[in-house]
Design an enzyme around this catalytic site. Structure first.
Site, mmCIF file in Angstrom:
data_model
loop_
_atom_site.group_PDB
_atom_site.id
_atom_site.type_symbol
_atom_site.label_atom_id
_atom_site.label_comp_id
_atom_site.label_asym_id
_atom_site.label_seq_id
_atom_site.Cartn_x
_atom_site.Cartn_y
_atom_site.Cartn_z
ATOM 1 N N ASP A 1 27.937 -16.085 -25.984
ATOM 2 C CA ASP A 1 27.114 -16.066 -25.134
ATOM 3 C C ASP A 1 26.202 -16.613 -25.424
ATOM 4 O O ASP A 1 25.284 -16.381 -26.378
ATOM 5 C CB ASP A 1 26.681 -14.376 -24.617
ATOM 6 C CG ASP A 1 26.286 -13.679 -23.735
ATOM 7 O OD1 ASP A 1 25.744 -12.994 -22.761
ATOM 8 O OD2 ASP A 1 24.945 -14.519 -23.612
ATOM 9 N N GLU B 1 36.998 -15.450 -1.114
ATOM 10 C CA GLU B 1 37.355 -14.654 -1.131
ATOM 11 C C GLU B 1 37.421 -13.666 0.614
ATOM 12 O O GLU B 1 36.351 -13.720 1.399
ATOM 13 C CB GLU B 1 36.147 -13.694 -2.348
ATOM 14 C CG GLU B 1 37.186 -13.335 -3.116
ATOM 15 C CD GLU B 1 36.082 -12.138 -4.120
ATOM 16 O OE1 GLU B 1 35.489 -11.161 -3.656
ATOM 17 O OE2 GLU B 1 36.463 -12.281 -5.662
ATOM 18 N N THR C 1 30.353 -13.742 -17.362
ATOM 19 C CA THR C 1 29.580 -13.577 -16.947
ATOM 20 C C THR C 1 28.902 -14.189 -15.281
ATOM 21 O O THR C 1 29.809 -13.638 -14.618
ATOM 22 C CB THR C 1 28.930 -15.171 -16.583
ATOM 23 O OG1 THR C 1 30.201 -16.337 -16.196
ATOM 24 C CG2 THR C 1 29.758 -15.710 -18.571
ATOM 25 N N HIS D 1 39.192 -7.767 -5.715
ATOM 26 C CA HIS D 1 37.895 -7.580 -6.150
ATOM 27 C C HIS D 1 37.839 -6.324 -6.130
ATOM 28 O O HIS D 1 37.151 -4.920 -5.951
ATOM 29 C CB HIS D 1 37.320 -7.474 -5.223
ATOM 30 C CG HIS D 1 35.961 -8.030 -5.825
ATOM 31 N ND1 HIS D 1 35.168 -9.623 -5.614
ATOM 32 C CD2 HIS D 1 35.029 -7.420 -6.657
ATOM 33 C CE1 HIS D 1 34.029 -9.032 -5.975
ATOM 34 N NE2 HIS D 1 33.476 -8.778 -6.499
ATOM 35 N N LEU D 2 38.827 -4.905 -7.014
ATOM 36 C CA LEU D 2 39.188 -4.427 -7.057
ATOM 37 C C LEU D 2 37.736 -3.474 -7.944
ATOM 38 O O LEU D 2 37.645 -2.364 -8.764
ATOM 39 C CB LEU D 2 39.956 -3.488 -7.155
ATOM 40 C CG LEU D 2 41.190 -3.774 -6.336
ATOM 41 C CD1 LEU D 2 42.785 -2.775 -6.565
ATOM 42 C CD2 LEU D 2 40.471 -2.801 -4.734
ATOM 43 N N GLY D 3 36.759 -4.261 -8.941
ATOM 44 C CA GLY D 3 36.259 -3.322 -10.383
ATOM 45 C C GLY D 3 35.255 -2.815 -10.787
ATOM 46 O O GLY D 3 35.280 -1.767 -11.019
ATOM 47 N N ALA D 4 34.814 -2.233 -9.051
ATOM 48 C CA ALA D 4 34.064 -1.536 -8.842
ATOM 49 C C ALA D 4 34.248 -0.456 -7.932
ATOM 50 O O ALA D 4 33.965 0.666 -7.361
ATOM 51 C CB ALA D 4 32.491 -2.504 -7.945
ATOM 52 N N ARG E 1 33.727 -13.506 -11.574
ATOM 53 C CA ARG E 1 33.357 -14.201 -10.279
ATOM 54 C C ARG E 1 34.633 -14.538 -10.496
ATOM 55 O O ARG E 1 34.682 -15.483 -11.130
ATOM 56 C CB ARG E 1 32.154 -14.519 -10.504
ATOM 57 C CG ARG E 1 31.264 -13.615 -9.688
ATOM 58 C CD ARG E 1 31.184 -13.434 -8.272
ATOM 59 N NE ARG E 1 30.355 -12.587 -7.563
ATOM 60 C CZ ARG E 1 30.045 -11.219 -7.863
ATOM 61 N NH1 ARG E 1 30.899 -10.311 -8.400
ATOM 62 N NH2 ARG E 1 29.548 -9.958 -7.296
HETATM 63 N N1 LIG Z 1 35.149 -7.126 -10.225
HETATM 64 C C1 LIG Z 1 33.650 -6.394 -9.686
HETATM 65 O O1 LIG Z 1 33.858 -5.462 -9.005
HETATM 66 C C2 LIG Z 1 32.860 -6.765 -11.219
HETATM 67 C C3 LIG Z 1 32.043 -5.435 -11.004
HETATM 68 C C4 LIG Z 1 30.327 -5.292 -11.636
HETATM 69 C C5 LIG Z 1 30.181 -6.904 -11.696
HETATM 70 N N2 LIG Z 1 30.936 -8.146 -12.001
HETATM 71 C C6 LIG Z 1 30.653 -9.289 -12.224
HETATM 72 O O2 LIG Z 1 30.711 -9.398 -13.336
HETATM 73 C C7 LIG Z 1 29.896 -9.907 -14.342
HETATM 74 C C8 LIG Z 1 29.057 -9.578 -15.314
HETATM 75 O O3 LIG Z 1 28.168 -8.492 -15.034
HETATM 76 P P1 LIG Z 1 27.448 -7.628 -16.032
HETATM 77 O O4 LIG Z 1 26.354 -6.628 -15.150
HETATM 78 O O5 LIG Z 1 28.189 -8.021 -17.122
HETATM 79 O O6 LIG Z 1 25.876 -8.612 -15.677
HETATM 80 P P2 LIG Z 1 24.854 -9.117 -16.989
HETATM 81 O O7 LIG Z 1 24.065 -9.927 -16.190
HETATM 82 O O8 LIG Z 1 24.610 -7.792 -17.346
HETATM 83 O O9 LIG Z 1 25.990 -9.935 -17.783
HETATM 84 C C9 LIG Z 1 26.171 -11.579 -17.841
HETATM 85 C C10 LIG Z 1 25.762 -11.946 -19.084
HETATM 86 O O10 LIG Z 1 26.503 -13.614 -19.072
HETATM 87 C C11 LIG Z 1 25.592 -13.977 -19.697
HETATM 88 N N3 LIG Z 1 25.948 -15.357 -19.704
HETATM 89 C C12 LIG Z 1 25.228 -15.744 -18.404
HETATM 90 N N4 LIG Z 1 25.461 -17.016 -18.246
HETATM 91 C C13 LIG Z 1 26.014 -17.591 -19.189
HETATM 92 C C14 LIG Z 1 26.861 -18.520 -19.552
HETATM 93 N N5 LIG Z 1 26.536 -20.195 -19.369
HETATM 94 N N6 LIG Z 1 27.745 -18.372 -20.733
HETATM 95 C C15 LIG Z 1 27.967 -17.586 -21.616
HETATM 96 N N7 LIG Z 1 27.332 -16.221 -21.077
HETATM 97 C C16 LIG Z 1 26.386 -16.176 -20.150
HETATM 98 C C17 LIG Z 1 24.316 -13.644 -20.255
HETATM 99 O O11 LIG Z 1 23.343 -13.873 -20.747
HETATM 100 C C18 LIG Z 1 24.623 -11.968 -19.998
HETATM 101 O O12 LIG Z 1 24.920 -11.302 -21.396
HETATM 102 C C19 LIG Z 1 28.797 -10.680 -12.778
HETATM 103 O O13 LIG Z 1 29.387 -11.869 -12.225
HETATM 104 C C20 LIG Z 1 28.925 -9.534 -11.592
HETATM 105 O O14 LIG Z 1 29.123 -9.674 -10.476
HETATM 106 C C21 LIG Z 1 32.137 -7.701 -10.750
HETATM 107 O O1 LIG Z 2 30.411 -4.424 -4.571
HETATM 108 C C1 LIG Z 2 31.777 -4.945 -4.640
HETATM 109 O O2 LIG Z 2 33.181 -3.837 -4.468
HETATM 110 C C2 LIG Z 2 32.064 -5.901 -6.547
HETATM 111 C C3 LIG Z 2 30.599 -5.554 -6.679
HETATM 112 C C4 LIG Z 2 31.263 -6.241 -7.556
HETATM 113 O O3 LIG Z 2 31.419 -8.001 -7.582
HETATM 114 C C5 LIG Z 2 29.316 -6.787 -8.610
HETATM 115 O O4 LIG Z 2 29.220 -7.472 -9.032
HETATM 116 O O5 LIG Z 2 29.041 -5.429 -8.925
#
Ligand SMILES: NC(=O)c1ccc[n+]([C@@H]2O[C@H](COP(=O)([O-])OP(=O)(O)OC[C@H]3O[C@@H](n4cnc5c(N)ncnc54)[C@H](O)[C@@H]3O)[C@@H](O)[C@H]2O)c1
Ligand SMILES: O=C(O)CC[C@@H](O)C(=O)O
Length: 524
Positions: free
Chosen positions: A168, A258, A200, A276-279, A229
């Site tokens: 990171d 998606e 990320t 896309h079930l993570g949340a 993502r």
């Molecule tokens: N699948 C889902 O339903 C779901 C749920 C929640 C979050 N997410 C996604 O998960 C991801 C992470 O969420 P989070 O809450 O941990 O975010 P966050 O902002 O807390 O953490 C993201 C991290 O990525 C790092 N980063 C940024 N650019 C980077 C790069 N080029 N290389 C390496 N690291 C890098 C940042 O420094 C940060 O520490 C987000 O894209 C969010 O949208 C998906």
């Molecule tokens: O709303 C959702 O179900 C997905 C949200 C998740 O991708 C996020 O970035 O918080």
């Protein structure tokens, strides 16, 4: 009435605080089903399905705030929202645990072939040798992106006896040590990891981060997981690595498009997927909806939001401390803009005294918004003031000084225009109010409010009477009058506060009085 469009599935329980207010109307419809009312809405609440585009925003001229019930805002054109002065907020930590747990669920499912075994048994097979998996314990887990979710995944990985490697670029050594991880380069993580999981945001830098070049640097037999993502792992680049067996398996919860439709990756039995079930847990959805609802209520009450994407975030305590200066600065900006009714190149704000120790960024944004408001037809506020200033070629900066001019605090604004420099100084006196104490080279003391009339004249006996008489003849009552001069018989100014604004004809009449050099209206 404050109207809110909720265009994605957001927890009803989480929205309860909004439903309690009689001043709020909530409409739960997809954007496409609410076309006829889009122009009415003050707020838009979304998850990841609704794409908040420039085109959609153009249909919602009354929109003031967009609430993202989740983390990622890549489905929102934040720049377009900012340009329109629309606050964008998210719920940054409401679904962290759910996403981390889903990542682990996918990891275990991947290495133990659970989906494939599930389908096999349900097809009346009992083919146990076909699903020999591998343990997680002792395996090297590479985490790319070590924020909220990445760090939660690391905690769980350690509980499973995994060896965690983190990449990171924004992770500080202090935070790494605090979280008990060592920082590695991307190449190191790619080369040593048995399993790689990405956490990320989707940015220019992370899109395709695991593309052909970096996939080639991974260990043969590597497992890949993307619950962040779609697009961070290049879906097209994956195919040859799956075909060759270099990649042992992939778990995807998110996709470049998606829903993904009939996706080429689905032809591979060792690719497991979820929509896309993570949340998608009861807890996460309650958390994010509650957080967003509370933020919208804060916004409605004119209080600072705490998780804005396009505004400096302020704690309630900090906001209360700066509130008075936030208002003073806005009024100073409005006065300066109307007085200096010419194109300007630069605004320089100097803070002195107690205000200098506060969150001046927000105060400066308020001043900038106040300065631009009389000059811009569209909405101008702290959200878009910096962008509009840049578009108009206006630069601005902050300075700090010990010179308070005898006041407990002093904000000085110097405006550089074409062939004219103007300075105004103001102070806030607790339990008394705001005062302008310097105006265009003159010492004076007036309240920056109401219908102001500024007059610059030669310091002669009877000038005040002449102005007063003409205003009286036109039934314009003077509420207050302050005067200032540089020296006896020299230049002098009056700043009058009137009970009503004066029209152009009366303003012109005042400028025709002998020895009056300037008369300007200023509305605050
Ligand atoms: N699948 C889902 O339903 C779901 C749920 C929640 C979050 N997410 C996604 O998960 C991801 C992470 O969420 P989070 O809450 O941990 O975010 P966050 O902002 O807390 O953490 C993201 C991290 O990525 C790092 N980063 C940024 N650019 C980077 C790069 N080029 N290389 C390496 N690291 C890098 C940042 O420094 C940060 O520490 C987000 O894209 C969010 O949208 C998906
Ligand atoms: O709303 C959702 O179900 C997905 C949200 C998740 O991708 C996020 O970035 O918080």
């Amino acid at each position: 009435m404050f109207r809110i469009l909720v265009s994605d599935a957001i927890s009803e329980e989480g929205l309860a605080p909004l439903r309690k207010s009689e001043q709020i109307e909530i409409v739960q419809k997809k954007v496409t089903e609410a076309e006829d009312r889009l122009h009415e809405f003050d707020a838009l609440l979304v998850r990841s399905a609704t794409k908040v585009t420039e085109e959609l925003l153009s249909k919602m001229p009354n929109l003031k705030i967009i609430g993202r019930a989740g983390v990622g805002v890549d489905n929102i054109d934040v720049e377009a929202a900012t340009k329109r002065g629309i606050v964008v907020i998210n719920a940054p930590n409401g679904n962290t645990v759910s996403a981390a747990e889903h990542t682990f669920a996918m990891m275990a499912a991947l290495v133990r072939h659970i989906p494939q075994a599930h389908v096999s048994v349900k097809s009346r097979e009992w083919n146990r040798s076909a699903f020999v998996g591998t343990e997680l314990q002792g395996k090297h887990l590479g985490i790319i992106g070590f924020g909220r979710i990445g760090s939660e995944v690391a905690k769980r990985a350690r509980a499973f006896g995994m060896i965690v490697h983190v990449y990171d670029p924004f992770l500080t050594k202090e935070r790494a040590e605090k979280l008990g991880v060592s920082i590695h380069t991307l190449d190191e993580v790619l080369a040593c990891s048995d399993i790689i999981t990405v956490h990320t945001p989707l940015t220019k830098e992370t899109k395709g981060l695991l593309g052909e070049k970096n996939l080639a640097k991974t260990k043969k037999g590597v497992y890949l997981i993307n619950c962040a993502r779609g697009g961070i792992i290049d879906e097209k680049a994956l195919i040859p690595f799956l075909q060759s067996g270099h990649v042992a398996g992939v778990a995807l919860d998110v996709f470049e498009q998606e829903p993904p439709g009939d996706h080429p990756l689905f032809a591979f039995d060792n690719v497991i997927v979820t929509p896309h079930l993570g949340a998608s847990t009861v807890e996460a959805q309650l958390n994010v909806a509650t957080q967003v609802a509370e933020e919208v209520l804060q916004f409605l009450e004119g209080k600072p939001v705490t998780s804005s994407i396009n505004l400096p975030t302020l704690s309630k305590d900090v906001y209360e401390k700066i509130q008075a200066f936030y208002n003073l600065a806005k009024k100073m900006g409005m006065i300066a803009s109307q007085y200096m009714n010419i194109p300007v190149q630069e605004l320089s704000v100097t803070y002195a005294g107690t205000v200098a120790d506060l969150e001046t960024t927000y105060i400066t944004r308020s001043l900038l918004a106040g300065f631009l408001r009389p000059r811009v037809a569209s909405t101008v506020n702290e959200v878009n003031a910096a962008m509009i200033a840049k578009e108009r070629g206006i630069t601005y900066g902050e300075k700090f000084s010990d010179e308070t001019h005898g006041y407990a605090n002093c904000i000085s604004l110097t405006v550089q225009g074409e062939n004219k420099t103007f300075t105004i100084k103001g102070t806030h006196i607790p339990n008394y109010g705001d005062r302008i104490v310097h105006f265009d080279g003159f010492t004076i003391d007036f309240a920056p409010e109401g219908h102001l009339l500024y007059i610059q004249h030669q310091d002669r006996p009877g000038m005040i009477g002449k102005v007063g008489n003409i205003l009286g003849e036109h039934q314009v009552n003077i509420a207050t009058m302050q005067v200032g001069r540089q020296q006896a018989g020299g230049k002098a100014i009056m700043m009058l506060s009137l009970d009503k604004p004066i029209d152009d004809a009366l303003l012109q009449k005042l400028t025709e009085i002998e020895d009056i050099e300037t008369a300007k209206r200023v509305e605050v």
